[in-house]
Design a protein around this motif. Structure first.
Motif, PDB file in Angstrom:
ATOM      1  N   UNK A  60       0.811  -1.215   0.000  1.00 40.93           N
ATOM      2  CA  UNK A  60       0.000   0.000   0.000  1.00 40.93           C
ATOM      3  C   UNK A  60       0.858   1.285   0.000  1.00 40.93           C
ATOM      4  N   UNK A  61       1.965   1.260   0.776  1.00 42.37           N
ATOM      5  CA  UNK A  61       2.851   2.432   0.859  1.00 42.37           C
ATOM      6  C   UNK A  61       3.564   2.755  -0.451  1.00 42.37           C
ATOM      7  N   UNK A  62       3.614   1.778  -1.366  1.00 46.55           N
ATOM      8  CA  UNK A  62       4.288   1.987  -2.654  1.00 46.55           C
ATOM      9  C   UNK A  62       3.396   2.721  -3.659  1.00 46.55           C
ATOM     10  N   UNK A  63       2.132   2.935  -3.287  1.00 46.60           N
ATOM     11  CA  UNK A  63       1.192   3.530  -4.257  1.00 46.60           C
ATOM     12  C   UNK A  63       0.884   4.982  -3.939  1.00 46.60           C
ATOM     13  N   UNK A  64       0.818   5.793  -4.986  1.00 43.79           N
ATOM     14  CA  UNK A  64       0.282   7.149  -4.849  1.00 43.79           C
ATOM     15  C   UNK A  64      -1.015   7.154  -5.662  1.00 43.79           C
ATOM     16  N   UNK A  65      -2.123   7.396  -4.988  1.00 46.42           N
ATOM     17  CA  UNK A  65      -3.399   7.457  -5.705  1.00 46.42           C
ATOM     18  C   UNK A  65      -3.467   8.799  -6.434  1.00 46.42           C
ATOM     19  N   UNK A  66      -3.896   8.733  -7.687  1.00 48.93           N
ATOM     20  CA  UNK A  66      -3.949   9.959  -8.503  1.00 48.93           C
ATOM     21  C   UNK A  66      -5.352  10.126  -9.111  1.00 48.93           C
ATOM     22  N   UNK A  68      -6.295   9.680 -12.049  1.00 51.85           N
ATOM     23  CA  UNK A  68      -6.274   9.024 -13.356  1.00 51.85           C
ATOM     24  C   UNK A  68      -4.859   8.739 -13.830  1.00 51.85           C
ATOM     25  N   UNK A  69      -4.765   8.118 -15.009  1.00 47.51           N
ATOM     26  CA  UNK A  69      -3.458   7.701 -15.535  1.00 47.51           C
ATOM     27  C   UNK A  69      -2.631   8.877 -16.051  1.00 47.51           C
ATOM     28  N   UNK A  70      -3.291   9.893 -16.590  1.00 47.03           N
ATOM     29  CA  UNK A  70      -2.560  11.057 -17.102  1.00 47.03           C
ATOM     30  C   UNK A  70      -1.742  11.682 -15.972  1.00 47.03           C
ATOM     31  N   UNK A  71      -2.393  11.859 -14.834  1.00 44.31           N
ATOM     32  CA  UNK A  71      -1.696  12.461 -13.693  1.00 44.31           C
ATOM     33  C   UNK A  71      -0.568  11.545 -13.210  1.00 44.31           C
ATOM     34  N   UNK A  72      -0.826  10.235 -13.168  1.00 46.21           N
ATOM     35  CA  UNK A  72       0.202   9.288 -12.720  1.00 46.21           C
ATOM     36  C   UNK A  72       1.414   9.351 -13.659  1.00 46.21           C
ATOM     37  N   UNK A  73       1.168   9.425 -14.956  1.00 51.41           N
ATOM     38  CA  UNK A  73       2.281   9.503 -15.918  1.00 51.41           C
ATOM     39  C   UNK A  73       3.077  10.799 -15.721  1.00 51.41           C
ATOM     40  N   UNK A  74       2.361  11.893 -15.506  1.00 50.48           N
ATOM     41  CA  UNK A  74       3.054  13.177 -15.279  1.00 50.48           C
ATOM     42  C   UNK A  74       3.863  13.144 -13.985  1.00 50.48           C
ATOM     43  N   UNK A 223       8.743   2.615  -6.584  1.00 48.83           N
ATOM     44  CA  UNK A 223       9.640   1.819  -5.741  1.00 48.83           C
ATOM     45  C   UNK A 223      10.375   2.746  -4.768  1.00 48.83           C
ATOM     46  N   UNK A 224      10.895   2.147  -3.681  1.00 40.37           N
ATOM     47  CA  UNK A 224      11.412   2.963  -2.561  1.00 40.37           C
ATOM     48  C   UNK A 224      12.522   3.941  -2.946  1.00 40.37           C
ATOM     49  N   UNK A 225      13.368   3.541  -3.891  1.00 38.20           N
ATOM     50  CA  UNK A 225      14.516   4.409  -4.179  1.00 38.20           C
ATOM     51  C   UNK A 225      14.225   5.568  -5.134  1.00 38.20           C
ATOM     52  N   UNK A 226      12.984   5.654  -5.622  1.00 43.61           N
ATOM     53  CA  UNK A 226      12.652   6.765  -6.531  1.00 43.61           C
ATOM     54  C   UNK A 226      12.122   7.943  -5.722  1.00 43.61           C
ATOM     55  N   UNK A 227      12.681   9.104  -5.952  1.00 40.19           N
ATOM     56  CA  UNK A 227      12.220  10.309  -5.233  1.00 40.19           C
ATOM     57  C   UNK A 227      11.427  11.178  -6.200  1.00 40.19           C
ATOM     58  N   UNK A 228      10.155  11.364  -5.886  1.00 43.23           N
ATOM     59  CA  UNK A 228       9.299  12.180  -6.757  1.00 43.23           C
ATOM     60  C   UNK A 228       9.081  13.560  -6.148  1.00 43.23           C
ATOM     61  N   UNK A 229       8.643  14.490  -6.982  1.00 49.16           N
ATOM     62  CA  UNK A 229       8.291  15.835  -6.513  1.00 49.16           C
ATOM     63  C   UNK A 229       6.792  16.003  -6.733  1.00 49.16           C
ATOM     64  N   UNK A 230       6.037  16.433  -5.717  1.00 44.43           N
ATOM     65  CA  UNK A 230       4.589  16.560  -5.938  1.00 44.43           C
ATOM     66  C   UNK A 230       4.265  17.574  -7.032  1.00 44.43           C
ATOM     67  N   UNK A 240       2.583  13.005   0.982  1.00 44.21           N
ATOM     68  CA  UNK A 240       2.966  14.343   0.527  1.00 44.21           C
ATOM     69  C   UNK A 240       3.062  14.466  -0.989  1.00 44.21           C
ATOM     70  N   UNK A 241       2.765  13.385  -1.694  1.00 44.08           N
ATOM     71  CA  UNK A 241       2.950  13.412  -3.152  1.00 44.08           C
ATOM     72  C   UNK A 241       1.682  13.784  -3.911  1.00 44.08           C
ATOM     73  N   UNK A 242       0.542  13.746  -3.211  1.00 44.23           N
ATOM     74  CA  UNK A 242      -0.696  14.080  -3.910  1.00 44.23           C
ATOM     75  C   UNK A 242      -1.678  14.645  -2.884  1.00 44.23           C
TER      76      UNK A 242
END
Ligand code: PLP
Length: 387
Positions: A60-66, A68-74, A223-230, A240-242
């Motif tokens: 569950x912690x590996x997922x960011x709910x968005x 839709x797919x467009x937002x997830x891809x961005x 995955x854990x080692x990827x750092x995203x920016x909201x 904090x990502x969405x």
């Protein structure tokens, strides 16, 4: 109505709708609120996220709910930093994406200065081109698991293994630049058994709207080692990502839909393969565009010399709903970049129809659709000959 455009949209299943309903009404609480009924909703939201994650072999912690797919891809592309990658003079842009990607990947990849990887005439990635384009600067590769116009399934596990080797090679040479693999699995989720570890992906886009769940609900596996920016900031939900109040009914619906999809995967595959066989044997005078390596519910046909836009209109009059390609491209009157990439001529592209099968179809409908399409194509041929 015979609906054959499931790649564009699927109806929300009755079971999904029933599961969502209480969260619009009785269980409407904000999951962040302090009282008990809200905490119960928060717990149920987490369970639903767990169900979605479990379906792809994640947590569950590996997922960011968005939304839709467009937002997830961005969001996936923010692994490169908040701003487009500052590529210096002469440097490779650091981003590779498949030339047949959905516009929601293509547009963001182009914004970051990405370079396209070629496909072979069968729509499958040209691995030699990918290998030739990976440099020490490459930081993100985006290849969808299944294409939305052709249903072409990409050899993602092979690409995942390749990326892993690049990573090992860099480590040995003391190069610290990370390299990530992202895949848009919007269409694939319906008919493929997906496991993130098996595929070797670092990020994976999911879309509830293509699996009989609600529209405007998606997820990004990270995955854990990827750092995203909201993309947007606020209340700090989704690690904090969405930010924004959680879409509880949407996520409950997504979880129910993904559970159902998994349960019926094998049966559905067989069913659609059978429908596809019927269509291909009963339809006349077509060239099959997606001959191999395709999802079982995709049938892409070319009627060279005929205007497929007119066919769509004539078929609609007879109650058959089909598409020429991606719904978003068709509505803008754009030529399909996917069909062009696999080498179809302008005339072949103009004569191409995409039929995508789904839950409401049965054998009788499939026979009927083949009969109507044959009639409409024959009428069109006669009309154009007499012009
Ligand atoms: N990616 C693929 C492969 C798709 O087929 C679609 C939808 O058509 C999307 C992304 C975009 O999904 P959404 O419109 O739900 O954001």
């Amino acid at each position: 109505m015979i609906y054959l455009d499931y790649a564009a949209a699927t109806p929300v299943s009755r079971k999904v709708l029933a599961a969502m309903e209480p969260y619009f009404t009785d269980e409407f609480f904000n999951p962040s609120a302090a009282y008990l009924p809200a905490k119960k909703v928060a717990a149920e939201y987490e369970v639903a996220k767990g169900v979605i994650a479990h379906a792809i072999g994640a947590k569950s912690n590996d997922l960011v709910i968005t939304g839709g797919a467009t937002e997830a891809n961005n969001l996936a592309f923010t692994a490169l930093g908040a701003e487009p990658y500052p590529c210096h003079e002469g440097a490779a842009p650091g981003i590779l994406y498949l030339e047949t990607e959905h516009d929601s990947v293509r547009a963001v990849a182009e914004k970051y200065g990405g370079e396209a990887i070629k496909v072979l005439p069968n729509g499958v990635i040209d691995l030699a081109d990918l290998k030739a384009k990976i440099t020490d600067e490459t930081r993100l590769i985006s290849v969808s698991l299944a294409n939305n116009e052709l249903g072409t399934i990409q050899p993602l596990a092979e690409i995942g293994a390749l990326v892993k080797n690049v990573r090992i090679g860099r480590l040995k040479r003391g190069i610290k630049t990370p390299i990530y693999l992202h895949s848009d699995a919007s269409q694939a989720l319906n008919l493929l058994d997906i496991n993130v570890a098996r595929l070797g992906v670092d990020m994976l886009t999911l879309n509830a709207a293509k699996i009989y769940g609600p529209k405007g609900v998606g997820a990004l596996y990270v995955s854990h080692d990827v750092k995203l920016t909201p993309i947007s900031v606020g209340g700090g939900q989704e690690q904090g990502l969405r930010s924004g109040t959680e879409n509880v009914p949407g996520v409950i619906g997504f979880a129910t839909a993904i559970h159902e999809t998994k349960e019926h995967l094998n049966g559905n595959r067989k069913k659609y393969a059978n429908y596809k066989r019927i269509l291909l044997s009963e339809l006349k005078d077509y060239e099959l565009v997606n001959k191999k390596h395709s999802l079982d519910n995709f049938v892409v046909l070319c009627y060279n010399g005929i205007d497929a836009e007119r066919l769509i209109y004539l078929l609609e009059e007879r109650g058959v709903y089909v598409a020429t390609g991606a719904a978003c491209a068709a509505s803008k009157g754009k030529k399909s970049h996917v069909l062009a990439a696999i080498g179809l001529t302008d005339s072949q592209i103009a004569g191409s129809l995409r039929l995508t099968l789904g839950e409401t179809n049965d054998e009788e409908q499939v026979h009927e659709a083949a009969k109507i399409i044959n009639q409409v194509v024959q009428d069109e041929k006669r009309r154009t000959k007499n012009e």
